[in-house]
Motif scaffolding. Structure first.
Motif, PDB file in Angstrom:
ATOM      1  N   ARG A 106      25.951  38.598  34.395  1.00 10.69           N
ATOM      2  CA  ARG A 106      26.968  38.380  35.431  1.00 10.69           C
ATOM      3  C   ARG A 106      26.343  38.422  36.824  1.00 10.69           C
ATOM      4  NH1 ARG A 106      31.832  42.670  36.130  1.00 10.69           N
ATOM      5  NH2 ARG A 106      30.064  43.929  36.841  1.00 10.69           N
ATOM      6  N   GLY A 107      25.491  39.410  37.045  1.00  8.18           N
ATOM      7  CA  GLY A 107      24.851  39.530  38.349  1.00  8.18           C
ATOM      8  C   GLY A 107      23.890  38.394  38.640  1.00  8.18           C
ATOM      9  N   ALA A 220      22.232  44.956  41.005  1.00  6.29           N
ATOM     10  CA  ALA A 220      23.080  46.151  40.918  1.00  6.29           C
ATOM     11  C   ALA A 220      24.192  46.121  41.963  1.00  6.29           C
ATOM     12  CB  ALA A 220      22.230  47.412  41.087  1.00  6.29           C
ATOM     13  N   TRP A 221      23.875  45.702  43.193  1.00 10.65           N
ATOM     14  CA  TRP A 221      24.891  45.678  44.259  1.00 10.65           C
ATOM     15  C   TRP A 221      25.996  44.672  43.960  1.00 10.65           C
ATOM     16  CZ3 TRP A 221      25.922  41.331  47.225  1.00 10.65           C
ATOM     17  CH2 TRP A 221      25.018  40.269  47.110  1.00 10.65           C
ATOM     18  N   ILE A 222      25.623  43.572  43.289  1.00 13.91           N
ATOM     19  CA  ILE A 222      26.632  42.566  42.923  1.00 13.91           C
ATOM     20  C   ILE A 222      27.587  43.143  41.891  1.00 13.91           C
ATOM     21  CG2 ILE A 222      26.988  40.310  41.824  1.00 13.91           C
ATOM     22  CD1 ILE A 222      24.313  39.425  42.986  1.00 13.91           C
ATOM     23  N   ASN A 223      27.033  43.788  40.876  1.00 14.85           N
ATOM     24  CA  ASN A 223      27.875  44.354  39.817  1.00 14.85           C
ATOM     25  C   ASN A 223      28.742  45.496  40.320  1.00 14.85           C
ATOM     26  OD1 ASN A 223      27.245  42.783  37.409  1.00 14.85           O
ATOM     27  ND2 ASN A 223      25.183  43.618  37.582  1.00 14.85           N
ATOM     28  N   LYS A 224      28.217  46.315  41.222  1.00 12.80           N
ATOM     29  CA  LYS A 224      29.027  47.387  41.797  1.00 12.80           C
ATOM     30  C   LYS A 224      30.198  46.816  42.586  1.00 12.80           C
ATOM     31  CE  LYS A 224      25.432  50.952  42.106  1.00 12.80           C
ATOM     32  NZ  LYS A 224      24.596  51.765  43.032  1.00 12.80           N
ATOM     33  N   SER A 225      29.926  45.759  43.343  1.00 11.14           N
ATOM     34  CA  SER A 225      30.985  45.121  44.136  1.00 11.14           C
ATOM     35  C   SER A 225      32.043  44.500  43.236  1.00 11.14           C
ATOM     36  CB  SER A 225      30.379  44.048  45.045  1.00 11.14           C
ATOM     37  OG  SER A 225      29.435  44.610  45.930  1.00 11.14           O
ATOM     38  N   LEU A 226      31.601  43.827  42.167  1.00 10.72           N
ATOM     39  CA  LEU A 226      32.544  43.196  41.239  1.00 10.72           C
ATOM     40  C   LEU A 226      33.358  44.244  40.491  1.00 10.72           C
ATOM     41  CD1 LEU A 226      30.346  40.305  39.771  1.00 10.72           C
ATOM     42  CD2 LEU A 226      32.288  40.078  41.323  1.00 10.72           C
ATOM     43  N   ALA A 228      34.154  47.218  41.543  1.00  8.11           N
ATOM     44  CA  ALA A 228      35.114  47.789  42.491  1.00  8.11           C
ATOM     45  C   ALA A 228      36.295  46.841  42.704  1.00  8.11           C
ATOM     46  CB  ALA A 228      34.423  48.073  43.823  1.00  8.11           C
ATOM     47  N   LEU A 229      35.992  45.528  42.791  1.00  8.95           N
ATOM     48  CA  LEU A 229      37.054  44.533  42.980  1.00  8.95           C
ATOM     49  C   LEU A 229      37.971  44.483  41.765  1.00  8.95           C
ATOM     50  CD1 LEU A 229      38.311  42.210  44.603  1.00  8.95           C
ATOM     51  CD2 LEU A 229      36.649  40.667  43.525  1.00  8.95           C
ATOM     52  N   ILE A 230      37.383  44.472  40.572  1.00  7.68           N
ATOM     53  CA  ILE A 230      38.174  44.428  39.341  1.00  7.68           C
ATOM     54  C   ILE A 230      39.031  45.676  39.213  1.00  7.68           C
ATOM     55  CG2 ILE A 230      38.026  44.449  36.819  1.00  7.68           C
ATOM     56  CD1 ILE A 230      35.483  42.741  37.103  1.00  7.68           C
ATOM     57  N   SER A 231      38.459  46.821  39.553  1.00  3.86           N
ATOM     58  CA  SER A 231      39.208  48.073  39.496  1.00  3.86           C
ATOM     59  C   SER A 231      40.386  48.050  40.460  1.00  3.86           C
ATOM     60  CB  SER A 231      38.280  49.245  39.826  1.00  3.86           C
ATOM     61  OG  SER A 231      38.991  50.461  39.830  1.00  3.86           O
ATOM     62  N   TRP A 232      40.173  47.498  41.640  1.00  4.10           N
ATOM     63  CA  TRP A 232      41.245  47.415  42.636  1.00  4.10           C
ATOM     64  C   TRP A 232      42.349  46.464  42.189  1.00  4.10           C
ATOM     65  CZ3 TRP A 232      42.661  43.274  46.028  1.00  4.10           C
ATOM     66  CH2 TRP A 232      43.606  43.634  46.994  1.00  4.10           C
ATOM     67  N   LEU A 233      41.954  45.310  41.611  1.00  2.48           N
ATOM     68  CA  LEU A 233      42.944  44.324  41.165  1.00  2.48           C
ATOM     69  C   LEU A 233      43.747  44.806  39.973  1.00  2.48           C
ATOM     70  CD1 LEU A 233      40.856  41.021  41.472  1.00  2.48           C
ATOM     71  CD2 LEU A 233      42.711  41.780  42.968  1.00  2.48           C
ATOM     72  N   SER A 234      43.131  45.637  39.121  1.00  2.00           N
ATOM     73  CA  SER A 234      43.814  46.104  37.913  1.00  2.00           C
ATOM     74  C   SER A 234      44.459  47.464  38.104  1.00  2.00           C
ATOM     75  CB  SER A 234      42.831  46.176  36.742  1.00  2.00           C
ATOM     76  OG  SER A 234      41.773  47.071  37.030  1.00  2.00           O
TER      77      SER A 234
END
Length: 296
Positions: A106-107, A220-226, A228-234
């Motif tokens: 993914r990253g 790693a920074w890309i996956n952390k950002s994604l 966090a975004l997924i967690s916020w959306l869900s």
């Protein structure tokens, strides 16, 4: 229709990461294509609305739509365009997961798209050859992202055998070199932007694999950002907890048991009186209590 959508959601949820990326790309392609077809049926046009999701070569235009550095890698110009990109993503996505994790894929997909897009804009604004085309050039497609996955896999397992139709078995490193060499040869062709982006994606894949071999994960920074975004959306608000007043309940239980004990004692007294003196000796209230007890 609802069943089909439910099945697709379930397959998306259970699918590997490259399957999920394919689903996203196909969904975006179908949605944008259907929108254009419906508007054309009514002689209407979006008038370049989708260009706001494509990556412009112009830096001035990019400042107005910075999100396009991410959205362009999920857009495609036609059926053959998305077909070939998704086939490569399917084949090499599965191979990539033999040596790296799903989050790495993914990253790397996102990193390859970003690096390909940045190199595309840099080339069109640095080299005089591209300057006449800069203001009206846009790029779209997942090929830079896919090339990053191919290059990363080739760096990790250069001698992995790949079977090609009509060409037989070829080592992965040679296949990657052929693809990259082709992009270099056609860097001034009509699809110059695409070939430049391919090179940027391939360099990103090599950068990722080389860094990971040294113990550093540059995705790693890309996956952390994604994440966090997924967690916020869900995010789902928690249901308020039920308040239990234990003191009140215990008091209610005590009162209830006390009443039951008093009623039981009263019935026992009436029954004893009935045995000794007969039914006629009971008062009206005692007869009613006995009658009520018989119904419970």
């Amino acid at each position: 229709m609802a069943t089909i959508i439910t099945d697709l959601k379930e397959k998306f949820r259970k699918g590997n990461i490259y399957i999920q990326l394919i689903y996203i790309n196909v969904a975006v392609f179908v949605l944008t294509t259907l929108t254009e077809v419906m508007l054309q049926l009514f002689n209407r046009s979006l008038g370049g609305v989708f260009e706001w999701l494509e990556l412009p070569a112009s830096l001035t235009r990019f400042i107005l739509q910075p999100w396009s550095l991410l959205t362009y890698m999920f857009m495609h110009a036609g059926l053959m365009h998305i077909l070939f990109n998704m086939l490569w993503l399917y084949w090499f996505g599965a191979l990539f997961l033999n040596f790296f994790s799903a989050k790495h894929l993914r990253g790397t997909y996102i990193l390859g798209g970003i690096c390909g897009g940045l190199l595309y804009m840099a080339a069109y604004n640095i080299f005089p050859y591209f300057r006449p085309m800069t203001d009206y050039s846009f790029m779209l497609g997942a090929s830079a992202s896919v090339l990053a996955i191919v290059a990363a896999t080739a760096y990790r397992e250069p001698n992995y055998p790949i079977r090609l139709f009509l060409f037989g078995t070829l080592r992965l490193k040679y296949l990657a070199l052929i693809v990259i060499g082709t992009d270099l040869l056609f860097i001034t062709s009509s699809n110059a932007g695409g070939h430049i982006a391919h090179l940027g994606g391939a360099l990103a894949g090599l950068w990722f694999a080389a860094s990971l071999s040294k113990g550093k994960d540059i995705t790693a920074w890309i996956n952390k950002s994604l994440d966090a975004l997924i967690s916020w959306l869900s995010f789902k608000p928690r249901k308020p907890k039920m308040k239990v007043h234990y003191g009140e309940n215990r008091q209610k239980d005590y009162d209830y048991n006390a009443r039951k004990k008093a009623q039981s004692d009263e019935i026992d007294r009436i029954l004893d009186k009935l045995k000794k003196s007969g039914y006629e000796s009971l008062s009206t209230a005692e007869k009613k209590s006995l009658f009520d007890a018989s119904k419970r």
